[in-house]
Structures are given as structure tokens and as C-alpha cells.
Design a protein around this motif. Structure first.
Motif, PDB file in Angstrom:
ATOM      1  N   VAL A 181      93.800 -25.204  36.974  1.00 26.56           N
ATOM      2  CA  VAL A 181      93.157 -24.281  36.026  1.00 26.56           C
ATOM      3  C   VAL A 181      92.757 -23.003  36.754  1.00 26.56           C
ATOM      4  CG1 VAL A 181      91.276 -23.968  34.380  1.00 26.56           C
ATOM      5  CG2 VAL A 181      92.274 -26.240  34.718  1.00 26.56           C
ATOM      6  N   ARG A 182      93.445 -21.900  36.457  1.00 27.26           N
ATOM      7  CA  ARG A 182      93.069 -20.583  36.963  1.00 27.26           C
ATOM      8  C   ARG A 182      92.697 -19.729  35.749  1.00 27.26           C
ATOM      9  NH1 ARG A 182      97.343 -22.058  39.989  1.00 27.26           N
ATOM     10  NH2 ARG A 182      98.813 -20.855  38.757  1.00 27.26           N
ATOM     11  N   ILE A 183      91.418 -19.438  35.641  1.00 28.19           N
ATOM     12  CA  ILE A 183      90.890 -18.855  34.410  1.00 28.19           C
ATOM     13  C   ILE A 183      91.519 -17.505  34.092  1.00 28.19           C
ATOM     14  CG2 ILE A 183      88.794 -17.950  33.316  1.00 28.19           C
ATOM     15  CD1 ILE A 183      87.247 -20.199  34.632  1.00 28.19           C
ATOM     16  N   GLU A 184      91.788 -16.677  35.102  1.00 27.46           N
ATOM     17  CA  GLU A 184      92.380 -15.370  34.816  1.00 27.46           C
ATOM     18  C   GLU A 184      93.755 -15.512  34.178  1.00 27.46           C
ATOM     19  OE1 GLU A 184      93.732 -16.428  38.967  1.00 27.46           O
ATOM     20  OE2 GLU A 184      91.895 -16.625  37.780  1.00 27.46           O
ATOM     21  N   GLU A 185      94.518 -16.556  34.539  1.00 29.05           N
ATOM     22  CA  GLU A 185      95.838 -16.754  33.939  1.00 29.05           C
ATOM     23  C   GLU A 185      95.727 -17.285  32.514  1.00 29.05           C
ATOM     24  OE1 GLU A 185      98.794 -18.671  36.351  1.00 29.05           O
ATOM     25  OE2 GLU A 185      97.953 -17.865  38.215  1.00 29.05           O
ATOM     26  N   LEU A 186      94.669 -18.026  32.234  1.00 28.60           N
ATOM     27  CA  LEU A 186      94.441 -18.455  30.854  1.00 28.60           C
ATOM     28  C   LEU A 186      94.123 -17.241  29.984  1.00 28.60           C
ATOM     29  CD1 LEU A 186      92.158 -21.619  31.352  1.00 28.60           C
ATOM     30  CD2 LEU A 186      94.642 -21.447  31.536  1.00 28.60           C
ATOM     31  N   ILE A 187      93.213 -16.400  30.450  1.00 32.61           N
ATOM     32  CA  ILE A 187      92.815 -15.221  29.674  1.00 32.61           C
ATOM     33  C   ILE A 187      93.992 -14.271  29.486  1.00 32.61           C
ATOM     34  CG2 ILE A 187      91.313 -13.192  29.634  1.00 32.61           C
ATOM     35  CD1 ILE A 187      89.265 -14.800  31.237  1.00 32.61           C
ATOM     36  N   ASN A 188      94.740 -14.018  30.558  1.00 36.06           N
ATOM     37  CA  ASN A 188      95.807 -13.019  30.507  1.00 36.06           C
ATOM     38  C   ASN A 188      97.096 -13.533  29.876  1.00 36.06           C
ATOM     39  OD1 ASN A 188      94.248 -10.968  31.658  1.00 36.06           O
ATOM     40  ND2 ASN A 188      94.686 -11.667  33.734  1.00 36.06           N
ATOM     41  N   TYR A 189      97.082 -14.783  29.429  1.00 36.98           N
ATOM     42  CA  TYR A 189      98.224 -15.304  28.672  1.00 36.98           C
ATOM     43  C   TYR A 189      98.338 -14.593  27.332  1.00 36.98           C
ATOM     44  CZ  TYR A 189     101.290 -18.747  26.408  1.00 36.98           C
ATOM     45  OH  TYR A 189     102.325 -19.371  25.749  1.00 36.98           O
ATOM     46  N   PHE A 190      97.207 -14.112  26.823  1.00 40.41           N
ATOM     47  CA  PHE A 190      97.168 -13.500  25.492  1.00 40.41           C
ATOM     48  C   PHE A 190      97.222 -11.970  25.589  1.00 40.41           C
ATOM     49  CE2 PHE A 190      94.990 -17.532  25.401  1.00 40.41           C
ATOM     50  CZ  PHE A 190      95.536 -18.157  24.294  1.00 40.41           C
ATOM     51  N   ASN A 191      97.761 -11.356  24.555  1.00 39.82           N
ATOM     52  CA  ASN A 191      97.724  -9.910  24.435  1.00 39.82           C
ATOM     53  C   ASN A 191      96.439  -9.503  23.716  1.00 39.82           C
ATOM     54  OD1 ASN A 191     100.184  -9.194  25.668  1.00 39.82           O
ATOM     55  ND2 ASN A 191     101.325  -9.739  23.823  1.00 39.82           N
ATOM     56  N   TYR A 192      95.891  -8.373  24.128  1.00 38.72           N
ATOM     57  CA  TYR A 192      94.675  -7.863  23.505  1.00 38.72           C
ATOM     58  C   TYR A 192      94.923  -6.436  23.029  1.00 38.72           C
ATOM     59  CZ  TYR A 192      92.705 -11.938  25.845  1.00 38.72           C
ATOM     60  OH  TYR A 192      92.455 -13.221  26.267  1.00 38.72           O
ATOM     61  N   ASP A 193      94.221  -6.062  21.994  1.00 42.90           N
ATOM     62  CA  ASP A 193      94.449  -4.767  21.354  1.00 42.90           C
ATOM     63  C   ASP A 193      93.632  -3.669  22.034  1.00 42.90           C
ATOM     64  OD1 ASP A 193      95.549  -3.019  19.549  1.00 42.90           O
ATOM     65  OD2 ASP A 193      94.032  -3.385  18.002  1.00 42.90           O
ATOM     66  N   TYR A 194      93.845  -3.503  23.333  1.00 45.89           N
ATOM     67  CA  TYR A 194      93.177  -2.432  24.054  1.00 45.89           C
ATOM     68  C   TYR A 194      93.913  -1.121  23.773  1.00 45.89           C
ATOM     69  CZ  TYR A 194      91.215  -6.366  26.749  1.00 45.89           C
ATOM     70  OH  TYR A 194      90.594  -7.537  27.133  1.00 45.89           O
ATOM     71  N   PRO A 195      93.230   0.013  23.872  1.00 47.85           N
ATOM     72  CA  PRO A 195      93.892   1.291  23.586  1.00 47.85           C
ATOM     73  C   PRO A 195      95.001   1.600  24.581  1.00 47.85           C
ATOM     74  CG  PRO A 195      91.711   1.654  24.519  1.00 47.85           C
ATOM     75  CD  PRO A 195      91.800   0.190  24.213  1.00 47.85           C
ATOM     76  N   LEU A 196      96.062   2.207  24.099  1.00 49.44           N
ATOM     77  CA  LEU A 196      97.155   2.618  24.972  1.00 49.44           C
ATOM     78  C   LEU A 196      96.715   3.804  25.821  1.00 49.44           C
ATOM     79  CD1 LEU A 196     100.127   2.373  22.446  1.00 49.44           C
ATOM     80  CD2 LEU A 196      99.894   1.043  24.557  1.00 49.44           C
ATOM     81  N   PRO A 197      97.279   3.964  27.001  1.00 48.41           N
ATOM     82  CA  PRO A 197      96.911   5.103  27.852  1.00 48.41           C
ATOM     83  C   PRO A 197      97.350   6.423  27.222  1.00 48.41           C
ATOM     84  CG  PRO A 197      98.793   3.925  28.780  1.00 48.41           C
ATOM     85  CD  PRO A 197      98.283   3.096  27.646  1.00 48.41           C
ATOM     86  N   THR A 198      96.535   7.439  27.393  1.00 53.43           N
ATOM     87  CA  THR A 198      96.852   8.757  26.827  1.00 53.43           C
ATOM     88  C   THR A 198      96.901   9.844  27.882  1.00 53.43           C
ATOM     89  OG1 THR A 198      94.498   9.119  26.359  1.00 53.43           O
ATOM     90  CG2 THR A 198      95.848   8.201  24.572  1.00 53.43           C
ATOM     91  N   GLY A 199      96.390   9.568  29.072  1.00 48.64           N
ATOM     92  CA  GLY A 199      96.356  10.581  30.112  1.00 48.64           C
ATOM     93  C   GLY A 199      97.465  10.417  31.125  1.00 48.64           C
ATOM     94  N   GLN A 200      97.167  10.823  32.361  1.00 44.65           N
ATOM     95  CA  GLN A 200      98.180  10.824  33.417  1.00 44.65           C
ATOM     96  C   GLN A 200      98.433   9.438  34.014  1.00 44.65           C
ATOM     97  OE1 GLN A 200      96.776  13.044  36.808  1.00 44.65           O
ATOM     98  NE2 GLN A 200      94.710  12.200  36.697  1.00 44.65           N
ATOM     99  N   HIS A 201      97.487   8.528  33.817  1.00 47.18           N
ATOM    100  CA  HIS A 201      97.622   7.208  34.418  1.00 47.18           C
ATOM    101  C   HIS A 201      98.465   6.287  33.540  1.00 47.18           C
ATOM    102  CE1 HIS A 201      94.678   8.430  37.361  1.00 47.18           C
ATOM    103  NE2 HIS A 201      93.803   8.723  36.405  1.00 47.18           N
ATOM    104  N   PRO A 202      99.172   5.321  34.156  1.00 45.85           N
ATOM    105  CA  PRO A 202     100.071   4.451  33.373  1.00 45.85           C
ATOM    106  C   PRO A 202      99.346   3.332  32.632  1.00 45.85           C
ATOM    107  CG  PRO A 202     100.176   3.858  35.683  1.00 45.85           C
ATOM    108  CD  PRO A 202      99.300   5.066  35.604  1.00 45.85           C
TER     109      PRO A 202
END
Length: 528
Positions: free
Chosen positions: A107-128
Motif C-alpha cells: 500500500v503506497r498512499i500516493e499511488e492510490l490517490i494519483n490513480y484518479f484524475n482530478y479536475d484541477y485547472p489547466l495551466p495558463t502561463g509559461q509553466h507546463p
């Protein structure tokens, strides 16, 4: 091999013995008439081999759960991001197929959490990628807060990906003969092959007792030719993975596409038993080979002898990502719906460093990322490797904090107290967030940062993504033994997950809610 006689109650044995007895009676009667000697036949001893139990030799890396830190003593937390998801599907396999709770180290908790997609805002500036934070009341400890850090990488449509040079490295050793191994590998590779474009090319290498180039670099437009080779794969022989990995890098270098995607995808159970099998040697080899610009993705399969530690760590060392394929649905998720994030990297060596403010935060703990921790000085050192982010990836990290003035996990210090500040700006921040990353194939990192303000909300008022990420973290912590889960029950976790469930055409979140129920039923105390 030990044997045992069949029990006398066995119907076939009794019938056979009765037949011998009847035959012998006839011989005795005949001898009495003729005066001749007879040889009496004895019943044959029926022996059966005892079934040998299947020995489970699965291997997992041991990771101690992150401890609580005192801000007065260690204010800075540094780690590498992680986009692997293999732990989630492997844990799912234990719950669904094995009918048992997974080993704690699986059980690695970060891999459980990051298995799912989340509706975070897309980047709009110079960073990827974009960076957002949200702070909410903790469900695990009274008066504590949870800080969520969310990263969303820019997306690239699969049709617009750079041309790809892919090497399929396929384990066809005898250990891959099970139905959930090579047959599922073939299904997975077929799924990827269907996504190929004419500008892409594929090389296929198999390995067992020896390595074999079964398909020279072939254009994606020749799908029938590629599929024909995949369909003919058969399992036999022992496993020499080290020589095969070297051969895969050699072939990938021959077909290198400048400015394109150059990636090896190994499909195996990780059970290397011939040649170099030492874990650190194999990891070091892949870490050295990543300097060629060729990334190394691992696709894990199977049970019983599965070497999960090797699969996860080779992907990390090779600037790739690790996925565990437990069914056809997972194969489509990784290599069809998420093809861009699986193959295309938009940011490399991404590191996170959080400096907590001693005027507002007394204690903290990082949830997960145990095998991704970095030293403080590693953050500014561009020679230190870190995780990569693929196109469209979301990455989430959670910290639980104790604000100053609140009771925490640690005893109050008799001599060390947080200095009070009259600076309003210092009292307005929980922490300062720094991130470093490199553009693909660049050597110099780029820094971005932002403060994490002293503002929070009730968990029930948080975004559905934050609520869901915390529900997944709660599930992971419970599977690890619940050291920091306080009195949170399986029912509490399931309720939180249901409240934050969103419409999902692939039913991934609803499946997670079902997994919570299965874990609850398998728990020693389902009421907890």
C-alpha cells in the motif's frame, strides 16, 4: 516426493480389492480340483501425490510510514513527485481476486490517490503545469488541518504526440504461463498497437532462457504485422531479465527519434532468476541508461511470484511510470484512455519543497511518498533525479498539520517555543511552497513558488476533488493499520467517498467505493 495410501473408504479402491478377491477365489477353487499350485495376486497399492501448496514469493519494498515532524526542529519537507499507479490496481487484485487484505508494504498512499484524475485547472502561463492548494479540517485528528497540493499537467491529444520509438520487452519465460500473465500481456500490447500511427515504430524483443529480436522496427501502419508477432508469443524457459534490458536499450538507441518519444515498455512478473538478479545492480543499470534519453516503463502482471519492488523501482530509476495490469479494463485505462500521459513527458525531475511557518504551524506529517523523500539540499541540486509528469497527469500530495496553539501528537517542549511575530505577513501563511522541474531533455531546472495562506474550511465545504483525495488517503491509511486515522471507521470513509463521487463514464470512482466495502468485510473488526 512423499506419497500416501488411498483411504479404505475410497470406492474405487474397494471395488478393485473386491475384484482381486473374486479372482483369487476362482483360482483356489480351480487348484483344489486340479491339484496345481496357484499364485495369488495381491491388490495394488494405490498411491497419490500430496498436492503441494503454492508458495507466495511476492516481493515488496519495506517503507516506514512518515513520522510526525516538529516545525521547530525540521521546518522543511522535500520529496519527488510520483505518478505511478501500480499500487492501486495491485491492492484491488488482493481484495477482488485473493479475497484478502493486501500486505502493508503493498500500500503506497500516493499511488492510490494519483490513480484518479482530478479536475484541477489547466495551466495558463509559461509553466507546463498548474499548482493549486486547499486547506481543510482534518477527519483524522481534532484541531488538525489537511493541506492539499494539486498539480495538473498540460494535456496533449494522442493524435498530436511526437513520433514514438517504442520497444516492447516481453517476458516469455515459463513463469508467465498463467492466464493472468502472458495472455493478458498480449491483450495489453494489442491495445497499445491499435493506438499507433504511421509515424510511430515498434520493436519487439522476447526473453526467457535467451533474448530474441522477434520484430525489427516496424511502422505503426503495419498493424497486422505487429499483431501477428504478438499473437504468436508463447511462454517457456527461465528468466534472464538483465541481458534483455541491455538488448532493449541497444535496439532503442538504434531507432532513436530526436525530439520524439523514446521508451521501453517491459511486460513481466519481475521474477528474474538467471544472470544478474541483484535488485540494486538492476536498478543502477537502468538509472545509468536513462542518460541516453530513453525512458523505461514497467507493466507488471501476475501473482504469487510477482516482484512488485523491482517493477516500481525500475520505473522510478528509468524516468518511466509503473502500472500493474490486473485485467483488460486496466490495460485500456493505461494504454488507451491515458496513452498521452503514459508515453509523453511534459516536465522532468519535478521536486516539491514545503517550508512550514513556525509562527502558524507546530507539527506536520506528509501522507505517502515514503520512498520519494529527498534531502533538503537535493532540491537545488539539478544532478539529483526526481519524478516526471506525463501529459494530462494530475498529481496530489497531502500534509496533515497542527496549527500553533493546538494539541498535537508531540509533547510540548519545555525549552523551545515558537517565536511570536508581529509581522502580519508571516502570520498569514501556513507554509511556502517551492517546486522545481526541468523541461524535457534540459539540464537546468526552473523554480516556481507560492505561499499557502492561513485559511481553511470545513471538510464538508471543500471541493469534491479534495474530499475524494482525502477519502482515498483514509482508505490507504486504514489498510496500513490506521496509525494516524484515530477513530475513523470504514463506514466514515465510504460515506466521504460517496459524498464526493462524481459522474464517471468508466465507473472508476464507484468501483473504489465498492473496494472500501470489500476491505471493510475483510477487516478483523468490520466496525472499525
Amino acid at each position: 516426493m512423499p506419497v500416501s495410501a488411498a483411504p479404505m473408504s475410497d470406492a474405487k479402491t474397494l471395488a478393485r480389492q473386491a475384484a482381486y478377491a473374486a479372482h483369487n477365489r476362482k483360482l483356489v477353487q480351480s487348484s483344489a480340483t486340479s491339484g496345481s499350485r496357484v499364485s495369488i495376486r495381491q491388490p495394488e497399492m494405490i498411491v497419490r501425490e500430496k498436492p503441494q501448496p503454492v508458495q507466495n514469493t511476492e516481493k515488496y519494498q519495506e517503507n516506514e510510514i512518515n513520522p510526525v515532524k516538529s516545525v521547530a526542529q525540521e521546518a522543511v519537507s522535500t520529496f519527488s513527485i510520483d505518478v505511478d499507479t501500480g499500487s492501486y490496481s495491485n491492492v484491488r487484485r488482493f481484495l477482488n481476486s485473493n479475497g484478502q487484505l493486501p500486505p502493508v508494504d503493498a500500500v503506497r498512499i500516493e499511488e492510490l490517490i494519483n490513480y484518479f484524475n482530478y479536475d484541477y485547472p489547466l495551466p495558463t502561463g509559461q509553466h507546463p503545469f498548474s499548482v493549486t492548494t486547499e486547506t481543510v479540517d482534518s477527519p483524522w485528528k481534532n484541531n488538525a488541518k489537511v493541506i492539499k497540493i494539486g498539480i495538473k499537467a498540460k494535456d496533449i491529444d494522442a493524435k498530436n504526440l511526437p513520433p514514438a520509438n517504442l520497444v516492447f520487452l516481453v517476458d516469455v519465460s515459463g513463469s508467465m504461463n498463467d492466464s493472468n500473465k502472458l495472455p493478458l500481456v498480449k491483450t495489453t500490447l494489442r491495445t497499445l498497437t491499435e493506438q499507433l500511427r504511421p509515424q510511430d515504430k515498434v520493436t519487439i524483443i522476447t526473453y526467457a532462457s535467451g533474448e530474441k529480436l522477434v520484430l525489427e522496427p516496424t511502422s505503426g501502419k503495419e498493424k497486422d504485422k505487429i499483431l501477428s508477432v504478438i499473437n504468436k508469443l508463447q511462454a517457456q524457459g527461465s528468466t534472464s531479465g538483465e541481458r534483455a534490458i541491455r538488448m532493449a536499450y541497444e535496439e532503442a538507441e538504434k531507432s532513436m527519434i530526436k525530439g520524439g518519444i523514446n521508451r521501453i515498455l517491459i511486460a513481466t512478473d519481475g521474477d528474474f532468476n538467471v544472470g544478474i538478479t541483484d535488485f540494486n545492480t538492476l536498478k543502477g543499470m537502468v538509472a545509468e541508461k536513462r542518460k541516453t534519453g530513453i525512458s523505461f516503463t514497467t507493466l507488471g502482471f501476475g501473482t504469487d511470484n510477482y516482484n512488485e519492488q523491482l517493477m516500481e523501482q525500475l520505473a522510478d530509476a528509468g524516468d518511466g511510470n509503473y502500472s500493474y495490469i490486473d485485467n483488460e479494463k486496466e490495460a485500456k485505462k493505461v494504454l488507451q484512455r491515458q496513452l498521452s500521459s503514459t508515453l509523453a513527458t511534459v516536465a522532468q525531475d519535478v521536486k516539491i519543497q514545503v517550508e512550514f511557518n513556525p509562527h502558524t504551524v507546530k507539527e506536520y506529517r506528509l501522507i505517502g511518498y515514503e520512498n520519494r523523500l529527498l534531502n533538503q539540499e537535493d532540491f537545488n541540486n539539478d544532478q539529483v533525479d526526481a519524478g516526471d509528469i506525463g501529459a494530462g497527469h494530475t498529481v496530489t500530495a497531502l500534509y496533515e498539520i497542527i496549527p500553533t496553539g493546538q494539541a498535537g501528537w508531540l509533547n510540548e517542549s519545555r525549552y523551545q517555543t515558537a517565536a511570536k511575530s508581529t509581522d502580519a505577513n508571516k502570520n498569514a501563511e501556513y507554509a511556502f511552497l517551492n517546486l522545481r522541474y526541468k523541461q524535457p531533455n534540459e539540464k537546468t531546472s526552473i523554480l516556481l513558488n507560492q505561499p499557502i495562506k492561513v485559511q481553511s474550511k470545513a471538510l464538508s465545504q471543500a471541493s469534491t476533488d479534495t474530499q475524494f483525495a482525502i477519502a482515498v488517503a483514509s482508505y490507504g491509511q486504514k489498510l496500513q493499520g490506521g496509525k494516524y486515522s484515530a477513530n475513523q471507521t470504514w463506514n466514515d470513509i465510504q460515506k466521504l467517498a460517496k459524498q464526493s463521487d462524481q459522474p464517471d463514464p468508466f465507473q472508476i470512482r464507484s468501483e473504489f467505493i465498492d473496494l472500501i466495502g470489500i476491505a471493510k468485510s475483510l477487516s478483523a473488526n468490520a466496525k472499525e
